[in-house]
Design a protein around this motif. Structure first.
Motif, short mmCIF file in Angstrom:
data_model
loop_
_atom_site.label_atom_id
_atom_site.label_comp_id
_atom_site.label_asym_id
_atom_site.label_seq_id
_atom_site.Cartn_x
_atom_site.Cartn_y
_atom_site.Cartn_z
N LEU A 67 0.62 -0.93 -0.06
CA LEU A 67 -0.06 -0.29 -0.38
C LEU A 67 1.12 1.40 -0.08
CD1 LEU A 67 -2.80 -1.02 2.10
CD2 LEU A 67 -2.84 -0.84 -0.19
N LEU A 68 1.94 1.02 0.89
CA LEU A 68 3.05 1.94 0.54
C LEU A 68 3.41 2.52 -0.62
CD1 LEU A 68 4.70 2.14 4.32
CD2 LEU A 68 2.28 2.90 3.32
N GLY A 69 3.38 1.30 -1.75
CA GLY A 69 4.32 2.25 -2.74
C GLY A 69 5.70 1.72 -2.76
N TYR A 70 6.37 1.53 -1.77
CA TYR A 70 7.78 1.16 -1.37
C TYR A 70 8.35 0.56 -2.60
CZ TYR A 70 12.12 0.47 1.30
OH TYR A 70 13.74 0.30 0.82
N THR A 71 9.93 0.68 -3.06
CA THR A 71 10.15 -0.38 -3.60
C THR A 71 11.84 -0.13 -3.06
OG1 THR A 71 10.12 1.25 -5.95
CG2 THR A 71 9.01 -0.77 -5.67
N ALA A 72 12.36 -0.68 -3.13
CA ALA A 72 13.71 -0.61 -2.86
C ALA A 72 14.70 -0.06 -4.11
CB ALA A 72 14.40 -1.72 -3.28
N GLY A 74 13.36 2.24 -6.20
CA GLY A 74 12.97 4.06 -5.49
C GLY A 74 13.46 4.15 -4.54
N ALA A 75 13.96 3.70 -3.69
CA ALA A 75 14.42 3.91 -2.32
C ALA A 75 15.76 4.52 -2.94
CB ALA A 75 14.49 2.94 -0.94
N ASP A 79 18.59 8.25 -2.72
CA ASP A 79 19.09 8.24 -1.93
C ASP A 79 19.99 9.31 -2.46
OD1 ASP A 79 17.85 7.04 0.72
OD2 ASP A 79 19.27 5.63 0.19
N ARG A 80 19.93 8.21 -4.28
CA ARG A 80 21.08 8.80 -4.77
C ARG A 80 21.43 9.71 -5.58
NH1 ARG A 80 22.25 4.55 -9.37
NH2 ARG A 80 19.91 5.89 -9.76
N ALA A 81 19.72 10.73 -5.51
CA ALA A 81 18.82 11.79 -5.63
C ALA A 81 19.56 13.07 -5.01
CB ALA A 81 17.52 11.60 -6.40
#
Lengths: 296, 501
Positions: A67-72, A74-75, A79-81
């Motif tokens: 539900l939170l739409g989290y992906t490793a 994407g994270a 972080d890189r950005a």
């Protein structure tokens, strides 16, 4: 409850607690009941796990992100950005400064060397080796022998536009001819000129051949390598009188270089790396100890 | 010989015991006496230290924090009064932990679990929470009565809510004080008052607020009996001469009425059980749940005084003396007559024993090592990392160069200029430090240290073209010298490598 012998076998007399039946050297393992809150804590972890499965990606199916739409991934991108944004002010300063200015400023230099070390490992170490030690055919960047010039600006130019890079018009270009393969010299002449080249660094074995080779050298080689074989950085022609040999300094290796020519290629990195990275690489190579001061 | 019996599965009695035990609520009663007084004093000292230490100031160099005790995670520094510990010196922390562990071992072998009963944060904060509980809800009987009521009225609810509110407030202060050890305390207080606390700080305050409230308010003795590993192995520290809180069964048994005939001094009033914060009965002997707080001593002494009997039915006593007194009084019928001969049979506790000598020696060794280490800390430190790729560089003229990264730490707060010298190589060898232009009168490169930090320099050591060292690997010493008097400030040994011919 009657105090039967069976009961004695499973109940500890001192504590009145049941035993598991395990016994070691007369010591019995008590079967102490767990506290209830422990059980509830365990249930809470199960509930936590269930909530986690709903909120975060837990099912190995593409698109099941929770539900939170989290992906490793994407994270990691975030972080890189964030890191890139944090590094940007320093990178802007590095872009704005000439390599010599970076070297003169302790703060910029420290950042450039640290960043250059990483960029070097990513892009350069494959050919030039970790630490720039070089390999046959790939020049060492830590020594003081430079084909195209060792001043900071010259090193940066080499990185930007490459050596004999086919896709860059400003690339450094020259060609060592294939003297024997293209019929310019006979095998005997190649042997003589190789002996002469050996004599330039004091290693001649056949004085007669070396002196015969001097004439061949003057006619065919001196235009690029110089009359005394000192090399010419305009042409990327190596110094033949020193102790550093890109393709090996043994006679057989010299004969091969003369007979069949040489022409290593380095990509033009300007199109693949940003200006700050090229600056950092230049300063990192400077930290290896071989570069020359601008005044020389 | 070890043998493992098969569990007697499905034995009918095996299933009678429930798998999970209900919590038996403990309602400790208020008690007065010397032990309780000592515990109050220790509580005030411990909590006072904990809450006030972050507010102590200490004058340091400009730009340095002025907090006396500060763990500065951001800059990697630990400030303790005049000491400034760098992350590389984490072994001082290891030494402190070792000292703490051996100190607890020593205290336990001397006086039982005094750490648990008097100084453990779990005990101190639980004591504080119980005090607040007693102030708001009343003593043992009032609390038990309220909890047994089928329905609470408004006043009951008010007291309960008030108690938990007070607990949460204490917990929040505790969490807030913890964070103050890691950041500037007055600045944090200003931020809190201005409602501008960073999320990380708020998270840590919340975490410690929650754990304090949970552990001291709700979990209490469950922490000691189920969570803490220390009770499990305390038995290894205790011996015949350890002074642990003990019930003198030789005097007290058999229990009976005060005026009963043939009974011991214990009147079975259960005062010792009622005041116990972990709810144990000390008369059952040394046990895992007993934290050695000694409140039962105060309770029992109070009863004995009222009955006009000798105090000390429960006391700090050794196992050896219990046995000796028991043997001496076995022939005497139970009653007050046992007291004098039993006490006479005791020997003073032997404080100096092999294990206490060993603990003292271990603590002296560790403490001494730390003190010597602290006293001999140099303001300037030098490390040389040899380039391993390439191992050496062949220069155009045939000379050999080795490259090193020098890491120079400077503890002081002003930069220092130091000359770099390399020893151990054949004559004609030379060395340069990259990007330094300064040199001392004898031509050695001069570097500048970074105040309160680490400076990195590249050092290139080059032999003469025909002056290669004899050995493939030569030991060299790099020294940092005062340019003025040439005094050595730091040095490090490393090697110089040359190719095989």
């Amino acid at each position: 409850m009657a105090n039967t012998p069976e009961r004695d076998a499973v109940t500890d007399a001192v504590t009145g607690t049941a035993t598991t039946g395990h016994e070691w050297d007369g010591i019995r393992e008590l079967n102490t009941p767990l506290p209830k809150w422990w059980l509830w804590t365990f249930y809470a972890t199960i509930a936590f796990a269930a909530l986690w499965v709903v909120l975060y990606p837990a099912i190995p199916v593409t698109g099941a992100t929770g539900l939170l739409g989290y992906t490793a991934r994407g994270a990691a991108d975030q972080d890189r950005a964030a890191q890139a944004a944090a590094a940007e002010p320093m990178l802007a300063r590095l872009r704005a400064a000439e390599p010599a200015q970076i070297v003169a400023n302790a703060e910029l230099r420290a950042h450039a060397i640290a960043g250059g070390r990483v960029a070097f490992a990513n892009t350069c170490a494959g050919c030039h080796g970790a630490g720039g030690q070089g390999a046959p055919g790939f020049p060492s960047l830590a020594d003081d022998d430079w084909l195209w010039g060792g001043k900071l600006a010259e090193v940066e130019q080499s990185i930007r536009h490459g050596i004999r890079a086919p896709d860059d018009d400003a690339s450094r270009t020259s060609l060592m001819p294939r003297f024997q393969a293209d019929g310019m010299l006979t095998a005997a002449q190649v042997n003589d000129v190789a002996e002469h080249v050996l004599s330039l660094s004091g290693r001649a074995t056949d004085a007669a051949a070396a002196s015969r080779g001097a004439g061949v050298f003057a006619e065919n080689c001196a235009s690029c390598h110089g009359e005394r074989g000192a090399g010419n950085r305009e042409m990327g022609a190596p110094n033949l009188g020193d102790q550093v040999w890109l393709y090996g300094g043994e006679k057989a290796q010299l004969i091969r270089s003369i007979a069949f020519g040489r022409g290593g290629v380095m990509p033009a990195w300007e199109k693949r790396l940003d200006a700050a990275t090229i600056r950092m690489l230049t300063v990192y190579i400077h930290s290896l100890g071989g570069t020359e001061a601008a005044a020389q | 010989m070890s043998r493992i019996q098969k569990p007697e599965a499905f034995a009918p009695d095996d299933r009678e015991q429930p798998l999970y035990a209900d919590r038996v609520r403990v309602y400790p009663q208020a008690v007065q006496g010397p032990v309780r007084r000592a515990k109050w004093i220790i509580l005030i000292l411990c909590l006072g230290l904990y809450y006030l230490v972050p507010w102590l100031r200490w004058e340091r160099a400009p730009g340095q924090p002025d907090q006396a005790v500060l763990v500065d995670m951001e800059h990697g520094r630990l400030f303790f009064l005049w000491l400034e510990i760098w992350p590389q010196e984490v072994y001082y922390l290891t030494g402190l932990l070792l000292l703490g562990a051996i100190g607890i071992f020593a205290a336990t072998s001397l006086f039982g679990r005094v750490w648990c009963g008097f100084a453990c944060p779990q005990t101190v904060w639980t004591d504080l929470y119980m005090l607040v509980e007693r102030w708001i809800e009343g003593d043992r009987n009032a609390r038990m009565k309220r909890d047994r009521k089928p329905r609470w009225n408004a006043a009951d609810w008010g007291l309960k809510i008030g108690k938990h509110a007070a607990w949460v407030l204490i917990a929040a202060l505790t969490g807030g004080a913890w964070v103050m050890y890691f950041t500037d305390a007055p600045g944090l207080l200003r931020d809190i008052l201005a409602l501008q606390v960073p999320m990380t700080t708020l998270g840590f305050i919340g975490l410690f607020t929650f754990t304090t409230y949970l552990l001291a308010g709700w979990a209490r003795e469950q922490v000691c009996t189920y969570m803490c590993p220390w009770p499990r192995f305390q038995a290894a520290m205790l011996d015949q001469d350890s002074l642990a809180v003990s019930y003198r069964a030789w005097r007290g048994e058999p229990r009976g009425k005060a005026r009963g005939a043939g009974t011991g001094d214990c009147v079975d009033c259960r005062a010792c059980v009622n005041v116990c914060p972990t709810g144990v009965d000390i008369r059952e002997g040394l046990q895992m749940a007993c934290i050695n707080c000694g409140l039962c001593i105060d309770a029992c002494d109070g009863i004995m005084a009222k009955l006009g009997r000798e105090r000390g039915l429960i006391a700090f006593e050794t196992v050896g003396n219990l046995a000796a007194a028991g043997a001496a009084t076995a022939a005497i019928p139970p009653g007050p007559a046992r007291c004098a001969p039993g006490m006479a049979a005791r020997k003073p506790a032997q404080l100096l024993r092999p294990r206490t000598y060993f603990y003292a020696a271990a603590m002296a060794l560790i403490g001494g090592t730390m003190l010597i280490g602290l006293a001999s800390r140099h303001p300037v430190g030098l490390d040389a990392l040899r380039d391993r790729s390439p191992l050496f560089v062949r220069l155009a003229d045939g000379s050999i160069r080795n490259s090193y990264t020098l890491k120079i730490s400077e503890r002081r707060h002003n930069p220092d200029e130091l000359a770099v010298s390399v020893e151990g190589l054949p004559p004609g060898s030379s060395w340069q430090v990259l990007d330094t232009t300064q040199a001392d009168p004898s031509g050695r490169p001069v570097i500048t240290t970074r105040p309160d930090g680490l400076a990195e320099y590249r050092l290139f050591v080059t032999t003469a073209p025909h002056g290669r060292p004899e050995e493939e690997s030569t030991a060299v010493i790099i020294r940092l010298l005062s340019p003025g008097d040439g005094a050595e400030r730091a040095s490090v040994g490393t090697t110089f490598l040359r190719p095989r011919p």
